[in-house]
Design an enzyme around this catalytic site. Sequence first.
Site, short mmCIF file in Angstrom:
data_model
loop_
_atom_site.label_atom_id
_atom_site.label_comp_id
_atom_site.label_asym_id
_atom_site.label_seq_id
_atom_site.Cartn_x
_atom_site.Cartn_y
_atom_site.Cartn_z
N SER A 146 0.85 -1.19 0.00
CA SER A 146 0.00 0.00 0.00
C SER A 146 0.88 1.24 0.00
O SER A 146 2.02 1.20 0.47
CB SER A 146 -0.90 0.01 1.24
OG SER A 146 -1.55 1.26 1.40
N TYR A 159 -2.85 -0.46 10.25
CA TYR A 159 -2.73 -0.86 8.85
C TYR A 159 -1.39 -0.39 8.26
O TYR A 159 -0.67 -1.17 7.62
CB TYR A 159 -3.89 -0.28 8.05
CG TYR A 159 -3.89 -0.68 6.59
CD1 TYR A 159 -4.33 -1.94 6.20
CD2 TYR A 159 -3.46 0.20 5.60
CE1 TYR A 159 -4.34 -2.32 4.86
CE2 TYR A 159 -3.46 -0.16 4.26
CZ TYR A 159 -3.90 -1.42 3.89
OH TYR A 159 -3.90 -1.79 2.56
N LYS A 163 1.90 -2.64 6.71
CA LYS A 163 2.42 -2.49 5.35
C LYS A 163 3.88 -2.04 5.36
O LYS A 163 4.66 -2.43 4.48
CB LYS A 163 1.55 -1.53 4.56
CG LYS A 163 0.14 -2.05 4.31
CD LYS A 163 0.13 -3.42 3.63
CE LYS A 163 -1.28 -3.89 3.29
NZ LYS A 163 -1.28 -5.22 2.61
#
Length: 254
Positions: A146, A159, A163
Site C-alpha cells: 500500500s 494498517y 504495510k
Amino acid sequence: MTLPKTPSFRLDGKRALVAGASSGIGLACAVALAEAGADVTVAARRVEALEELVNEMSKAGMNAQAMPLDVADVTATQAAVATHGPFDILVNSAGLARHAPAVDTTEEDFDAVAGLNVKGAYFLTRAVARGLLDAGKPGTLINISSQMAKVGGIDRAVYAATKHAVEGFTKSMAIEWGKHGIRVNTICPTFIVTPLTRQTFDRPERRAWVEEKIKLGRIGEVEDIMGAVVFLASDASALVTGTALMIDGGWTAD
C-alpha cells in the site's frame, strides 16, 4: 547494428498463485496474469466466489483453478502450497483493514490485522519460495502492499504499520534469494475502488481527503494494477527486486 529487443511480457508456461483472489485487486491480478498466458490458481476463503471466478475465466479462454485458502492459517497455507506447487509466480492480495483512531485500537483488531497482513504474508511468501528453492527454479513473488507503507494516514496506524513491515521483509527476502533467481517485490496502490474501500468513500470528508492527496485527481480502479502485476511477473522486470512499485497517483511525491 543489432537493435535491442523488448523482453517479453508473456507468461506462457508459468504457474501463478494469487491469494485473496475472490474480489477486488486480487481478482484483477488473477485475470491479468491469465490474460498474459499464465496458468492461475486463485485462492481465498470464499469458495463460492472462487468457483464463480474460475467459471468466468474459463469461459473467457483462460486457464484457472480454485484453491480454498486462509492465509492467516500458516500451517494450512504451507501444506496447500507444498501440495499444489511449485508456483513460478505469487501475488498475495490477501489483506485486512480495521480502521480506527490509534487511541481506540483494540488488541483484537491489532492481532487480526497483523496476523494476516504481516504473519500470513510472510509465511505465504516463504512457502512459495521454499517450493522454488527445492525445485531449483527461479520465480517472482509479489505482495500487494500500500502507499501506506511509505506514509501515515488518518485512523490507519495499525494498517500502515503492517504495510511498513511487508516492505521490510520484502527487501530482506530479495537479498537472500536473489542468487537463486527469485525476485521479491511489492505493489503499493493508492485508494482503489473495491468492496473493502467503500466505507471510506461513503464518508464525504474522507473522500475529499483522498482526492486532495492524489495528484492525478482521481481514485484508482483495479485496472490500474493489472499492467503493473504483469510487468513484475514477467521477464520485462528481470532486474527488478527488493523494491516497491508505487501506483498512487502521486500521493507520496510530496
